[in-house]
Design a protein around this motif. Sequence first.
Motif, PDB file in Angstrom:
ATOM      1  N   GLN A 113       0.854  -1.177   0.000  1.00 36.76           N
ATOM      2  CA  GLN A 113       0.000   0.000   0.000  1.00 36.76           C
ATOM      3  C   GLN A 113       0.902   1.243   0.000  1.00 36.76           C
ATOM      4  OE1 GLN A 113      -3.825  -0.183   2.128  1.00 36.76           O
ATOM      5  NE2 GLN A 113      -2.931  -1.880   3.282  1.00 36.76           N
ATOM      6  N   LYS A 114       0.317   2.382  -0.292  1.00 28.79           N
ATOM      7  CA  LYS A 114       1.098   3.615  -0.458  1.00 28.79           C
ATOM      8  C   LYS A 114       0.651   4.638   0.591  1.00 28.79           C
ATOM      9  CE  LYS A 114       2.131   7.136  -3.977  1.00 28.79           C
ATOM     10  NZ  LYS A 114       1.762   7.626  -5.330  1.00 28.79           N
ATOM     11  N   PRO A 115       1.211   4.549   1.803  1.00 29.03           N
ATOM     12  CA  PRO A 115       0.784   5.458   2.866  1.00 29.03           C
ATOM     13  C   PRO A 115       1.275   6.882   2.643  1.00 29.03           C
ATOM     14  CG  PRO A 115       2.640   4.127   3.602  1.00 29.03           C
ATOM     15  CD  PRO A 115       2.236   3.589   2.263  1.00 29.03           C
ATOM     16  N   GLU A 157      -3.375   6.415   9.359  1.00 29.07           N
ATOM     17  CA  GLU A 157      -2.774   6.062   8.074  1.00 29.07           C
ATOM     18  C   GLU A 157      -1.673   5.000   8.258  1.00 29.07           C
ATOM     19  OE1 GLU A 157      -2.146   6.587   3.788  1.00 29.07           O
ATOM     20  OE2 GLU A 157      -3.789   6.714   5.249  1.00 29.07           O
ATOM     21  N   LYS A 186      -2.253   1.144   6.685  1.00 26.77           N
ATOM     22  CA  LYS A 186      -1.376   0.690   5.606  1.00 26.77           C
ATOM     23  C   LYS A 186      -0.364  -0.369   6.071  1.00 26.77           C
ATOM     24  CE  LYS A 186      -3.611   3.270   2.902  1.00 26.77           C
ATOM     25  NZ  LYS A 186      -3.199   4.571   2.381  1.00 26.77           N
ATOM     26  N   THR A 192       4.579   6.441   7.192  1.00 27.65           N
ATOM     27  CA  THR A 192       3.819   7.149   6.160  1.00 27.65           C
ATOM     28  C   THR A 192       4.653   8.302   5.624  1.00 27.65           C
ATOM     29  OG1 THR A 192       1.763   8.319   5.612  1.00 27.65           O
ATOM     30  CG2 THR A 192       2.682   8.703   7.801  1.00 27.65           C
TER      31      THR A 192
END
Length: 321
Positions: free
Chosen positions: A209-211, A225, A229, A234
């Motif tokens: 995933q792309k935090p 967040e 993720k 992040t």
Amino acid sequence: MSDIQSILSIAKRTIETESKAIQNLVNLLDEQFAHAVQHILASQGRVVVSGVGKSAIIASKIVATLNSTGTPAIFMHAADAIHGDLGTIQENDVVVCISKSGNTPEIKALLPLIKIGKNKLIGITGNMDSMLAKQADWAISTFVEKEACPNNLAPTTSTSAQLAMGDALAISLLELRGFSSADFAKYHPGGALGKKLYLRVADIVVNNQKPQVDIDSSVKEVIVEISEKMLGVTAVMDKDTLVGIVTDGDIRRMLSKYDNISGLTAKDIMTSNPKTIAVDTLAVNALKMLQEKGISQLLAFENEQYAGIVHIHNLINEGIL
């Protein structure tokens, strides 16, 4: 029970005997070896490697080494060759026969058949007066004074010498072909070895995933967040520009520093100038960077844009570490 020191003494003697024999191969190398390498290099066919008994096992390993280093090769057992498998040898193939004595019945029966097919023959033997050595276009000596076996019977030192000479042959061909690590990766796509040669940061980042949070995001939003993720980190963005990073460690430090966190934002707790890496970097180099910096994750970039996270756990799961 046998005495421990006696066991270790036997093991050391065995290794010393074999290592001395292998070292002596340096003195046995001559132009015959070089000419054999040159012919294989120029050949349009494969290398067919043959032997009997323990030499056949060594031949099979040499075939595997040749194939993995850019020289097409195939194994043919000498006994099977004279009972129907001679068709393994094609018109442009080079045949390598391995035999300590050079006079085993199967090898002696095979030699004239190779000559009829007009294939070039390389003999690897411990007996340079043998039929194999005399019939070969190029004879390579793997002479050893004695086997490691106390009865001088079990093939031990002689097979080690054969294996070492086979490696010398394969590596000579590898270097003359200019066979690179990229070429090696094509032949070893599986396992940790292959991954070290071809797996890139982009291959890992795409599965994560792309935090990311805005620079003005509240601490609660930052924590949510990071938790959602599940990467322990992040990125902090100011519009489309990366300005910092917040990790689990930053959150812990914040809690120990502030009694009231309600008014804090990502900007207040982030680390500026985070460590980044290009997505086309080899994963093994990402691991090296993580280890050198003593950190757990890197922010990946593609065309100067934040692309995601590569975490050390990703590299462990891929078998890179």
